[in-house]
Scaffold this active site. Structure first.
Site, short mmCIF file in Angstrom:
data_model
loop_
_atom_site.label_atom_id
_atom_site.label_comp_id
_atom_site.label_asym_id
_atom_site.label_seq_id
_atom_site.Cartn_x
_atom_site.Cartn_y
_atom_site.Cartn_z
CG ASP A 254 44.17 40.92 45.38
OD1 ASP A 254 44.14 39.73 45.02
OD2 ASP A 254 44.55 41.85 44.65
CG ASP B 149 47.74 42.07 38.62
OD1 ASP B 149 47.09 42.35 39.65
OD2 ASP B 149 48.43 41.04 38.51
CD GLU C 286 47.79 44.90 42.50
OE1 GLU C 286 47.45 44.24 43.50
OE2 GLU C 286 48.42 44.41 41.55
#
Length: 583
Positions: free
Chosen positions: A423, A327, A356
């Protein structure tokens, strides 16, 4: 020719080792500026009568954007080293483009040429092979299935009894995933990506309290171990989400800082700008965004580094997970990720490391950090064209061509190609609830180069807006599922697995991008097989002329019909229709 528009560097996506014997070379030129490009090359030590021996080979125009053409060639230098340049031609002139400049004829001095010093096998970008044949399924554990109510968090609501919110809970857990593994296997899934499972305060779990413990609402470590084993029995790999950029507010070291202030032994675990700690109007410590409950970890600190690297190793060695999704990966220092890779690959040599990152990620994709990144440039292009319909056909082709030429081919083969996630709004909502557009999205995604990911519930027609709307409880009642869409996705996944050129073994190239008709034609090709895809991204019938199918007999893979075309090959497409012809 516009000479100042030519670009090449002997590294990254412009010159790289594809495998232990093969070099890929790419040149960028102004769009439509050159008729042909040849690679001139030779071994730097091959001299006869004081003259360097070189040969030439024609390069292929591999794609174009609105500004540039890209020229590509694959070569296998006999002694794994090469000096090279480019012979560029149009109808009026020919010149040589080299590291030393531009010359009207081939320069005699070898130092003018680009240099690939030696193809060292250890330098080849080496991502796990299994990823190339993986179709992922992203699960938000709190919302996928409630299999054991004994683990329900306090105040958990009955399943799907309310709209999702940032604070409500429905009791999703590991047993709920285990109970539905047959469903995933039936769909054709062979990789599951879980958003965070570690002990945390929120329902999304990106605010970690303890990286070494399962969140109690999901079950315990024995249940998780069973989940991984049951996945592996079905040929399904497991990837976990690691939040190493920041912790949660209730992470014990941060609580210690709040309580002990400048006397805390953990004060150097974070990026603090003074005491006392304050959160308003903005935190006086670094955070994810400006979210005070997510303090940024100092990954340069040796103690922090040791703790997180132990986490990375522990879940692989103890539970046999197959990969890490990282992340906010771009905000963590490169030195940390280099050490992370060594630890992870030592624990499991073919573990998948996915970052990410939403932008150009070449600095992380040179073989010393990540195997792949989440391919948001692909995502944005596909969503803008098929779902939102806010870009033209040639803009879409330009976007996808740019995506393909941003990175080396062996990077593209394992790129994580998603359409939506926890998201973003769901694809059905982005498509204005038109499932025909969703079908086009899936057809393009599952026939593209890379490793595709499906967000849970999209395949049965779930809708939902921006977070938290996209995090609704999975629909399990068959009467409320779109089974037609499910079977369509199932068929595409099967084609990806059984037709080599449909999936990752086929190279991709646009053949047509028609702005007037809003249709696209592209091919996927291997040495022995060629597929031609025709997609109509409009609400009207279209007729597409395809010279490539003239006088050909081929199979349309989606209907399994055999079709023979006349000399004037015309494909008739319904509104939002599609065809895939196997030659």
């Amino acid at each position: 020719m516009i000479k100042e528009a030519i670009f090449h560097r002997p590294k990254n996506n412009y010159a790289y080792a594809y495998d232990k014997d093969t070099l890929h070379i790419q040149l960028q030129t102004k769009k439509g500026d050159m008729d042909s490009v040849e690679l001139v090359f030779g071994d730097p030590y091959d001299w006869v009568n004081e003259k360097w021996q070189m040969k030439s080979k024609e390069m292929l125009k591999s794609g174009s954007t609105d500004s540039h053409d890209f020229w590509f060639i694959e070569v296998k230098p006999e002694f794994h080293r090469m000096r090279y340049g480019f012979r560029c031609s149009d109808s009026k002139e020919t010149f040589y483009y080299t590291e030393g400049g531009i010359f009207p004829s081939a320069p005699s001095e070898i130092h003018n040429y680009f240099c690939f010093p030696y193809l060292n096998n250890i330098d080849v970008f080496n991502a796990p092979n299994w990823v190339k044949d993986t179709v992922w399924y992203q699960i938000f554990p709190e919302r996928f299935g409630n299999g054991d109510k004994n683990f329900n968090p306090e105040g958990a609501l009955p399943w799907a009894s309310a709209d999702p919110s940032p604070t409500n809970f429905f009791g999703g857990d590991f047993q709920g995933v285990i109970d539905h593994l047959d469903y995933l296997e039936d769909l054709g899934i062979n990789g599951v990506y879980f958003t965070p499972i570690f002990k945390a305060y929120s329902n999304h779990k990106y605010d970690t309290i303890d990286y070494m413990e399962i969140d109690p609402q999901f079950g315990d470590k024995d249940t998780f171990r069973t989940l991984v084993k049951e996945c592996h029995k079905r040929g399904i790999r497991v990837m976990l989400d690691a939040v190493f950029n920041h912790s949660g507010y209730y992470f014990p070291p941060f609580q210690d800082v709040l309580n002990e202030k400048e006397h805390s032994k953990y004060k150097d675990w974070f990026h603090l700008r003074g005491f006392p700690i304050v959160q308003e109007p903005i935190p006086n410590y670094d955070t994810f965004g400006f979210v005070g409950s997510m303090p940024k970890l100092n990954t340069e600190n040796p103690e922090v580094k040791k703790y997180l690297l132990n986490v990375a190793r522990y879940w692989i060695e103890e539970f046999d997970i197959d990969g890490w999704r990282l992340d906010v990966a771009n905000e963590v220092d490169h030195a940390f990720w280099r050490e992370f890779r060594k630890v992870v690959k030592d624990a499991k040599h073919d573990a998948y490391i996915l970052g990410e990152i939403w932008h150009d990620s070449m600095p992380w994709l040179q073989g010393d950090q990540f195997d792949a990144v989440m391919n948001y440039p692909f995502t944005n292009g596909a969503i803008d064209f098929f779902a939102k319909q806010v870009i033209s056909t040639d803009q879409f082709a330009n976007t996808i061509s740019k995506v393909l030429h941003m990175y080396p081919a062996n990077v593209n083969e394992v790129a994580f190609n998603l359409l939506d996630s926890h998201d973003t709004p769901r694809i059905l909502t982005l498509s204005h609830n038109d499932k025909r557009r969703v079908e086009l999205l899936y057809l393009f995604q599952l026939s593209f180069v890379g490793t595709p990911c499906i967000y849970y519930g999209d395949e049965i027609g779930m809708a939902g807006g921006q977070d938290p709307g996209c995090r609704a409880c999975m629909v399990w009642e068959p009467e409320n599922q779109d089974l037609k869409l499910f079977h369509f996705v199932q068929k595409l996944i099967k084609l990806r697995k059984t037709v080599p050129s449909f999936g990752n073994k086929g190279t991709f190239k646009f053949l047509q991008a028609n702005n007037i008709d809003n249709t696209i034609v592209y091919e996927k090709k291997t040495e022995n097989e060629r597929l031609i895809f025709v997609l109509n991204n409009s609400d009207k019938k279209k007729w597409v002329s395809l010279q490539e199918l003239s006088n050909k007999t081929c199979q349309e893979l989606l209907t399994e019909q055999t079709i023979t075309f006349e000399k004037d090959a015309v494909v008739n497409l319904e509104a939002y229709g599609y065809k895939c012809y196997k030659l």
